[in-house]
Design a protein around this motif. Sequence first.
Motif, mmCIF file in Angstrom:
data_model
loop_
_atom_site.group_PDB
_atom_site.id
_atom_site.type_symbol
_atom_site.label_atom_id
_atom_site.label_comp_id
_atom_site.label_asym_id
_atom_site.label_seq_id
_atom_site.Cartn_x
_atom_site.Cartn_y
_atom_site.Cartn_z
ATOM 1 N N ARG A 1 -29.016 -11.698 -0.581
ATOM 2 C CA ARG A 1 -29.358 -10.842 -1.726
ATOM 3 C C ARG A 1 -28.199 -9.917 -2.074
ATOM 4 O O ARG A 1 -27.924 -9.663 -3.245
ATOM 5 C CB ARG A 1 -30.613 -10.027 -1.421
ATOM 6 N N ALA A 2 -27.518 -9.401 -1.047
ATOM 7 C CA ALA A 2 -26.379 -8.515 -1.306
ATOM 8 C C ALA A 2 -25.294 -9.278 -2.066
ATOM 9 O O ALA A 2 -24.731 -8.781 -3.039
ATOM 10 C CB ALA A 2 -25.825 -7.965 0.010
ATOM 11 N N GLU B 1 -26.174 -9.769 -5.622
ATOM 12 C CA GLU B 1 -26.064 -8.593 -6.478
ATOM 13 C C GLU B 1 -24.614 -8.202 -6.767
ATOM 14 O O GLU B 1 -24.284 -7.815 -7.878
ATOM 15 C CB GLU B 1 -26.810 -7.414 -5.851
ATOM 16 N N ASP B 2 -23.758 -8.301 -5.782
ATOM 17 C CA ASP B 2 -22.373 -7.855 -5.970
ATOM 18 C C ASP B 2 -21.479 -8.558 -4.945
ATOM 19 O O ASP B 2 -21.271 -8.079 -3.838
ATOM 20 C CB ASP B 2 -22.309 -6.336 -5.792
ATOM 21 N N ALA C 1 -20.101 -7.102 -1.306
ATOM 22 C CA ALA C 1 -20.650 -7.710 -0.088
ATOM 23 C C ALA C 1 -19.512 -8.218 0.803
ATOM 24 O O ALA C 1 -19.510 -8.017 2.017
ATOM 25 C CB ALA C 1 -21.590 -8.858 -0.456
ATOM 26 N N ARG D 1 -20.884 1.265 -6.032
ATOM 27 C CA ARG D 1 -21.249 -0.140 -5.857
ATOM 28 C C ARG D 1 -22.335 -0.356 -4.811
ATOM 29 O O ARG D 1 -22.267 -1.266 -3.990
ATOM 30 C CB ARG D 1 -20.005 -0.955 -5.475
ATOM 31 N N PHE E 1 -26.049 -1.640 -3.646
ATOM 32 C CA PHE E 1 -26.881 -2.755 -4.105
ATOM 33 C C PHE E 1 -28.152 -2.153 -4.703
ATOM 34 O O PHE E 1 -29.093 -1.816 -3.992
ATOM 35 C CB PHE E 1 -27.202 -3.700 -2.949
ATOM 36 N N MET F 1 -31.800 -3.422 -4.020
ATOM 37 C CA MET F 1 -32.287 -3.477 -2.648
ATOM 38 C C MET F 1 -32.670 -2.075 -2.178
ATOM 39 O O MET F 1 -32.244 -1.087 -2.747
ATOM 40 C CB MET F 1 -31.197 -4.065 -1.733
ATOM 41 N N ALA G 1 -27.280 -4.809 5.225
ATOM 42 C CA ALA G 1 -26.195 -5.647 4.692
ATOM 43 C C ALA G 1 -24.862 -5.189 5.277
ATOM 44 O O ALA G 1 -23.998 -5.998 5.634
ATOM 45 C CB ALA G 1 -26.169 -5.572 3.168
#
Lengths: 334, 263
Positions: free
Chosen positions: A213-214, A217-218, A222, B92, B94, B97, B105
């Motif tokens: 998911r991270a 999103e970006d 990540a 930045r 997320f 989430m 993460a």
Amino acid sequence: MGQFIQYMINGVISGSVLALIALGIVAVFKATKVVNFAHGHLILFGAYFYFTFSVVLSEAAFMPDWIRSWDPAWLQAYAGDAAMFSPKAAIASWVSDLPRILLGLIGALAANAVLALIIERLVMRPLLGQSAFAMILSTVGLIWVLEGSAGLIWTAEAEQVPALGPNFPIRFELFDQNLFLFSGSLVNLVVALLLFASLMLVLRYTRSGVAIRATAEDQSTAYAMGINVPRVFSTAWLVASTTGAVAGAILASRNGLSPAIGLFGLSVLAVVLMGGLDSFAGVLIASMLVGILSSMAQWKLGGGVAEIVPYVAVLVVILIRPHGFMGQEEIERI
Amino acid sequence: MLSIENIEVAYHHAIQVLKGLTLSVEPGEVVALLGANGAGKTTVLKAASGLLPLENGSIDAGQILFNDSPINRVAPHELARAGLIHVREGRRIFAEMTVEDNLIAASYALTGRKEKPDYDAVYAFFPKLKERAHQTAGLLSGGEQQMLAIGRALIGQPRLILLDEPSLGLAPRMVDEIFDNIARVNQEQGASILLVEQNASAAFRIAHRGFILENGKVVLEGPVEQLRENPDIQTFYLGVGEQDDKKSFRNIKHYKRRKRWLN
Ligand SMILES: Nc1ncnc2c1ncn2[C@@H]1O[C@H](COP(=O)(O)OP(=O)(O)OP(=O)(O)O)[C@@H](O)[C@H]1O
Ligand SMILES: [Mg+2]
């Protein structure tokens, strides 16, 4: 009323297969931001692989007999003198097919996984950092590469492959209506929805799901935080190719093996756009809607028109909501 | 700790942004990197954290050493796992989430190390994050988002944090709070920090040394006490005294742009 419920059931069943196909397109898009136009042809390869392992290979001379047709004494005893088309006979024949069904599934999953990893590595990875447009175009090119090579490797046409589950008619009553469905379709429905649900659960509740998911999103953030983004990309392609292999096996066992499976898979892209390229929930709803809509159109309008109706609906939805039902709603706050 | 030696960086092999830039960060140090918009500050950080190739940028000359090994071509996730973590411009986080998932993460930075992610330590550091652990991160205030961005870096137990404009868009009181936190990260966790800022006075409050970047080159460097005394810096970065046309730090237009960020 009875008819209505009957067509509703048929619609949900075909909708679940659409959802299983759509799943792979969304998984790749979310992780890599690439719309994979070749997903249908990945499914086509899955179908051919399933045929290769469950039919061609199982009948090869070096294969033990029990793979082709498993016939232990207890099964003979069970089948006994079951009437043709009875559930008992269908189950007995499915059990004796089970070794080659499993061989077919395992082979198709593995072969499709390898195929996807090769595509990801050779075609997609070198394009990392290039425009999304370049990557999307290369998936369009892949369609012809895959279709062409499938034509070279397999000449089989309209071959029959074993269904995933036993196939017998089930008659039942609901709201005083007599209804009917094939157990094979029910198995396909359950398989499709189980795969869909387990992927959602993994994404929502596991640590790997958080990494995916991270990345969705970006990507670059990540990556800078320690997530192995290239590995997430290959994971997404693996998910797409293996679920695609199952979809291919289902389609081939339902309608026979044919290159048309590729085009059918491609048409599911429209369903995905309707639901929202980046929303699993959205495409599940869209798949069910299109499934039910085409089944209803079949009932009321008949074959020819029925083929077009769902796609007209898709166009209308996209015109009203360009990002689909549930595409990316940005949460913003300064 | 980090040593950037004479690097030249261009985007798309065409636009050259860094033109022979040299700077270093010693263990335990907070180093401020100041400069006008477009000077190339963020590019320096992206070069060090391995993000350049993702934006079609490349290091065409010079080298970057992290703990004495060259890292010009090391992938970002491997640098994070080695303890070099980049907190990017604009935070930045997320946004879709939860706060907790953002931290989970970030725990991938510990892959291959024996340390375990210490969520409680981060929540103790930023109690506000604990209150909001299960909220969607996109709904946090700007200050809380910055705390989350720094908290994510802390999860990875960094040796060096590249921190890009933590004061961006924050109210003055919030800026002070964030900078106090950054100083604590440096002192309590012993992490070195390369701090890119527009807000020079805030940066000087916690930094040991500073570099001034103009047009892809370092034009001034030294200990913060010394930079504070520099008349050009007082005029153009610290907003001390009146504007003086004869001072030639680029042009007045740039000075006015700068001024928005001073307080
Ligand atoms: N991805 C990119 N592609 C092309 N050019 C870029 C890219 N990123 C930055 N640049 C250019 O490089 C120069 C330096 O940008 P950089 O972001 O490093 O500046 P900065 O000092 O961080 O500025 P700011 O204070 O506005 O954040 C600018 O002229 C910018 O336009
Ligand atoms: Mg910047």
